[in-house]
Design an enzyme around this catalytic site. Structure first.
Site, PDB file in Angstrom:
ATOM      1  N   HIS A  58      26.134  38.151  42.657  1.00 51.96           N
ATOM      2  CA  HIS A  58      27.323  37.411  42.230  1.00 51.96           C
ATOM      3  C   HIS A  58      28.597  37.965  42.869  1.00 51.96           C
ATOM      4  O   HIS A  58      29.686  37.445  42.658  1.00 51.96           O
ATOM      5  CB  HIS A  58      27.429  37.466  40.699  1.00 51.96           C
ATOM      6  CG  HIS A  58      28.305  36.429  40.098  1.00 51.96           C
ATOM      7  ND1 HIS A  58      29.565  36.702  39.625  1.00 51.96           N
ATOM      8  CD2 HIS A  58      28.103  35.112  39.885  1.00 51.96           C
ATOM      9  CE1 HIS A  58      30.101  35.597  39.132  1.00 51.96           C
ATOM     10  NE2 HIS A  58      29.246  34.615  39.285  1.00 51.96           N
TER      11      HIS A  58
ATOM     12  N   ASP B 198      49.021  48.756  30.955  1.00 52.80           N
ATOM     13  CA  ASP B 198      50.219  49.512  31.321  1.00 52.80           C
ATOM     14  C   ASP B 198      49.904  50.649  32.287  1.00 52.80           C
ATOM     15  O   ASP B 198      50.816  51.285  32.814  1.00 52.80           O
ATOM     16  CB  ASP B 198      50.902  50.056  30.072  1.00 52.80           C
ATOM     17  CG  ASP B 198      49.950  50.841  29.192  1.00 52.80           C
ATOM     18  OD1 ASP B 198      50.160  52.049  29.012  1.00 52.80           O
ATOM     19  OD2 ASP B 198      48.994  50.239  28.659  1.00 52.80           O
TER      20      ASP B 198
END
Length: 457
Positions: free
Chosen positions: A167, A389
């Protein structure tokens, strides 16, 4: 010193001076042998690499300005740069209208990419394609055309080897440039499906490392291949979650590595894709934003179906134990698994009843005209990324058990904590914010807006 001085005839040394000179030369030679100078390609990594976020925005989807080039532009640019070799790891190939039995003008971009690939062998560029073993009904015209052009194609029989498929979606060009992302070798991935990836330029260290994953696929593409245990040392890596490549991307410090799946294909030192994903979640201090086509806390394709809470549990832990804000944006189309929606609703319910937990879940709906709705397997957000973050994660797998346990996938992890103008992590965050706040984003609780468009009828 002027030119005359620089090119002046040297004086012949005598006696002790000659002995001293020979001693110095011997020591210098010994040091060079013990500490060889880096090749020019390696020096490029020391000088810094360039990374660009690339997207496919489906025709008719009106969003803000894209932060980088389109997937088509990036692929075309990579092909123009190719001088020696191009390696492509891919799921399947449908780059032309003939492959999909359509007559869509928007297939022109895919057809252009195929045409450029077919020209490469004639330019002296070696082309290798590792592709998932095609099903009996899969179109083979593109692959046969590539072979006729002089390209080498190997089908990797992962259904036999691992019970999954290949994939992965990435490109390697001349050992210095690369692309990795959600886009298949499909014309629809350029104009009819929303995709996201990264192109990295002049970065031989990362290209060489990703090349080891390609070489593993290539080795498994011969008839009767078996998975070695363990993998030979030449497939191993020292670039991983524990010791990422410390480099600069666009002039900003970054720690970078590639992960891979499934476990059977991991050579020594390679971080598993699930481990990488969970590590990015665990490293978040303030927020986790996810955009993925399919999110299911179970297996999707293996039977019997199994509960598979690995990712779901880790996201909930981050919210409850560390106060991390979680936003998840899932894809929505008629082919979505029915089981996805209860899992998404369950995740969103963590924020119910005034718990104070910061969790939001939405669906991204790609609009379709009457003509567009007739294009098979199109008009969906197919992205597979996460931004926190601290780091950016760009993968090739949907988020359910089979993709990490049996299916060959890969991901790019870029750690760039803190603020920095134009960092890759911040650009990815900007894309998420744009899509999250767009008119195409609907709350999972608003079933009236999506119920007739998502999942089986």
């Amino acid at each position: 010193m002027g030119l005359d001085g620089a090119y002046a005839q040297p004086q012949r040394p005598h006696g002790a001076a000659l002995f001293a000179l020979l001693s110095v030369l011997f020591l210098l030679t010994l040091l060079l042998l013990l500490h060889p100078r880096p090749r020019a390609a390696d020096a490029a990594c020391e000088d810094g690499c360039r990374i660009v976020l690339v997207e496919s925005i489906p025709e008719g989807l009106v969003l803000g300005a894209a932060p980088g080039p389109s997937t088509f532009e990036a692929w075309l640019g990579l092909l123009a740069k190719a001088r020696h070799r191009v390696d492509i790891a891919s799921f399947y190939w449908t780059l032309t209208n003939g492959d999909t039995r359509t007559r869509q003008p928007s297939a022109a971009q895919g057809e252009r990419i195929l045409a450029e690939l077919l020209r490469l062998p004639g330019r002296g560029v070696a082309v290798r394609v590792a592709v998932s073993a095609p099903s009996p009904e899969a179109p083979l015209d593109d692959l046969r055309a590539l072979e006729r052009s002089g390209a080498a194609v190997r089908a990797v029989d992962l259904p036999r080897l691992t019970g999954g498929v290949l994939h992965t979606k990435f490109w390697l060009v001349d050992g210095v440039h690369l692309y990795i992302g959600s886009a298949n070798m499909d014309w629809r991935a350029l104009t009819q499906v929303k995709e996201l990836g990264a192109a990295i330029y002049n970065c031989s260290c990362l290209a060489e490392d990703l090349g080891k994953i390609f070489e593993a696929y290539w080795a498994l593409g011969v008839p009767g291949a078996s998975i070695p245990a363990p993998w030979p040392d030449n497939y191993s890596t020292s670039i991983n979650a524990e010791t990422p490549l410390e480099t600069t991307l666009n002039g900003t410090a970054a720690a970078v590595y590639f992960s891979s799946s499934p476990p059977a294909l991991l050579a020594a030192g390679r971080t598993g894709d699930l481990e990488a994903l969970l590590g990015v979640v665990d490293g978040a201090a303030a927020f986790v934003d996810v955009a993925v086509m399919s999110y299911v806390a179970s297996t999707e394709f293996s039977r019997p179906e199994r509960f598979w809470p690995a990712i779901d549990e880790r996201l909930r832990r981050a919210v409850v134990e560390r106060g991390v804000r979680l936003r998840l944006l899932a894809g929505c189309w008629p082919h979505s698994r029915a089981a996805m929606f209860p899992f998404l609703k369950s995740l969103a319910a963590v924020a119910d009843n005034r718990t104070g937990y910061a969790v939001e879940v939405r669906l991204f709906l790609v609009p379709a005209s009457a003509a567009q709705s007739r294009i098979p397997f199109a008009r969906v957000s197919h992205t597979k990324y996460m931004v926190t973050d601290k780091a950016a994660y760009v993968g090739t797998s949907n988020w359910s058990g089979d993709y990490f346990e049996r299916t060959a996938g890969s991901a790019l992890v870029v750690a760039q904590p803190g603020a920095g103008a134009g960092t890759f992590r911040e650009r990815l965050q900007d894309v998420f914010e744009r899509d999250w706040s767009s008119q195409y984003s609907v709350d999972i609780g608003d079933s009236q807006s999506w119920g007739s468009r998502c999942g089986p009828r």
